[in-house]
Motif scaffolding. Sequence first.
Motif, PDB file in Angstrom:
ATOM      1  N   ASN A 198      -2.874   0.231  -3.216  1.00  0.00           N
ATOM      2  CA  ASN A 198      -1.894   1.306  -3.352  1.00  0.00           C
ATOM      3  C   ASN A 198      -2.469   2.463  -4.160  1.00  0.00           C
ATOM      4  O   ASN A 198      -2.307   3.641  -3.811  1.00  0.00           O
ATOM      5  CB  ASN A 198      -0.625   0.760  -4.004  1.00  0.00           C
TER       6      ASN A 198
ATOM      7  N   GLN B 260      -1.443   5.472  -1.592  1.00  0.00           N
ATOM      8  CA  GLN B 260      -0.216   5.139  -0.863  1.00  0.00           C
ATOM      9  C   GLN B 260      -0.308   5.488   0.626  1.00  0.00           C
ATOM     10  O   GLN B 260       0.681   5.843   1.246  1.00  0.00           O
ATOM     11  CB  GLN B 260       0.991   5.837  -1.490  1.00  0.00           C
TER      12      GLN B 260
ATOM     13  N   ILE C 111      -1.319  -4.116  -4.066  1.00  0.00           N
ATOM     14  CA  ILE C 111      -1.012  -3.247  -5.207  1.00  0.00           C
ATOM     15  C   ILE C 111      -2.257  -2.476  -5.636  1.00  0.00           C
ATOM     16  O   ILE C 111      -2.197  -1.274  -5.942  1.00  0.00           O
ATOM     17  CB  ILE C 111      -0.445  -4.081  -6.371  1.00  0.00           C
TER      18      ILE C 111
ATOM     19  N   ILE D 265       0.830  -1.205   0.000  1.00  0.00           N
ATOM     20  CA  ILE D 265       0.000   0.000   0.000  1.00  0.00           C
ATOM     21  C   ILE D 265       0.866   1.257   0.000  1.00  0.00           C
ATOM     22  O   ILE D 265       0.604   2.207  -0.746  1.00  0.00           O
ATOM     23  CB  ILE D 265      -0.948   0.003   1.222  1.00  0.00           C
TER      24      ILE D 265
ATOM     25  N   ASN E 267       6.026   3.462  -3.070  1.00  0.00           N
ATOM     26  CA  ASN E 267       6.029   4.520  -4.075  1.00  0.00           C
ATOM     27  C   ASN E 267       6.671   3.972  -5.352  1.00  0.00           C
ATOM     28  O   ASN E 267       7.887   3.858  -5.456  1.00  0.00           O
ATOM     29  CB  ASN E 267       6.797   5.742  -3.564  1.00  0.00           C
TER      30      ASN E 267
END
Length: 348
Positions: free
Chosen positions: A233, A238, A230, A94, A97
Motif C-alpha cells: 500500500n 495505493q 499493507i 493495496i 486509503n
Amino acid sequence: MIMDVFTQIGAKNLSSANMSSLLPGRFGYPHNFTGDSPSMSISKLFPALLQCFGIILCGYIAGRANIITSTQAKGLGNFVSRFALPALLFKNMIILNFSHVNWSFLYSILIAKASVFFLVCILTLLVATPARRFSKAGLFPIFATQSNDFALGYPIVEALYQTTFPEYLQYIYLVAPISLMMLNPLGFMFCEIQKSRDSQTASRSKIKILGLGLVRVLQNPIVFMVFIGIASNFLFAQKVPEYLENFLDGLASSFSGSALFYLGLTMVGQIKKLTKGTFVALILLITAKLLLMPLLCREMVELLDKSNSLVNHTSLSNYAFLYGVFPAAPGVAIFATQFNMEVEIVCA
C-alpha cells in the motif's frame, strides 16, 4: 428473522440520513442523501441475500447428491483459502486509503471480539471435560469470534451501504485480520497443547508450543498476504501495478461464488453427527456469536466513537451490530479439520 434485523438496521440508517439532504462524509466521501439513494440500498438487499443463500443451496444440493465428493470439496476449500481469498485481501490492502479509516470503530470491534473470545475460552476451560478441555478452549472461541466477512458479509454490506456510506466496505478488510492475526493464534496454541497431551511422546515445552502456534499463523496465506498488502500500500501509493491487476482481479473475482458454494458443501451430513452434548454446546456457541457479539460491538462503538455527526455515529453503531450478526466463517471448519479436533461441533 435475519431479514427483519437487516431491514430494521437499514430503516434506521434511512431515518438518520433524512436529517440532512447533503452531508459531507467524515472520511472524505461525499454522502449523497437524496430521496432515491437510500431506498436503492434497501432494494438491493433482497437480491444480495438471494445470491448468497442461492449459491449456498446449490453447494448443499451438489454435496447431498454426491455430484461433488468430499475429496473434491476439500480441494475447493483449499483453493478458496489459499488462492482466492489471499488475492482478494492483497488487492484491497493495496488500494485501501488509511486516511479515511475511523480507528475508534476498529478499536471497538477489537475489544468486543477479544471480550467474547476470552469469555468463551475461560468458560470452556471451567466446564469442559479434562480429556478435551484444551482443544475446545482453542476452537470454540475462534468459532464465536471469526465471522464470514467476505463470502456472506461483504455482499450484504455492499447492498446496504454502497450508496450512503461507501467507506464501510473497506472496514470489512480491516476487521478480518483482528481475528486472523491477534485472536486465532491464542486458539492455535491451546490446540497445540491438546495435541501434546494426546501424544505418546514427551511433553513439548511451552516455548515450542508458542513457536508452533506462531508458525501456524505465519504459514496462513491469508495472514501473510495481509502483511504484504499493507506494505505494498505504501510502496505502490495505493495503486495496484498494471502487470498484477488482471492477475489479482481474476483470482479475487472467483472468491465470492466459490466460497459460498463451499459453505454449502460443508453443511452436508453435519446434523446427523450431533449428539445431545454437542448440540447444547453448539447452541451456546451460536448464542455467543449471534447475540452477545453484536450487542458488544454496538455498545463499544457507542462508547468509544466520538463522531461529531449524529448521523455518522448512529449509522456506525448500527453497522457494528450488523457486523456482529454475521455467522461463523467456513475457515473455522478448516482449522478443526487440520487439528482433527471438535469437527462435529464446528462443522455443524
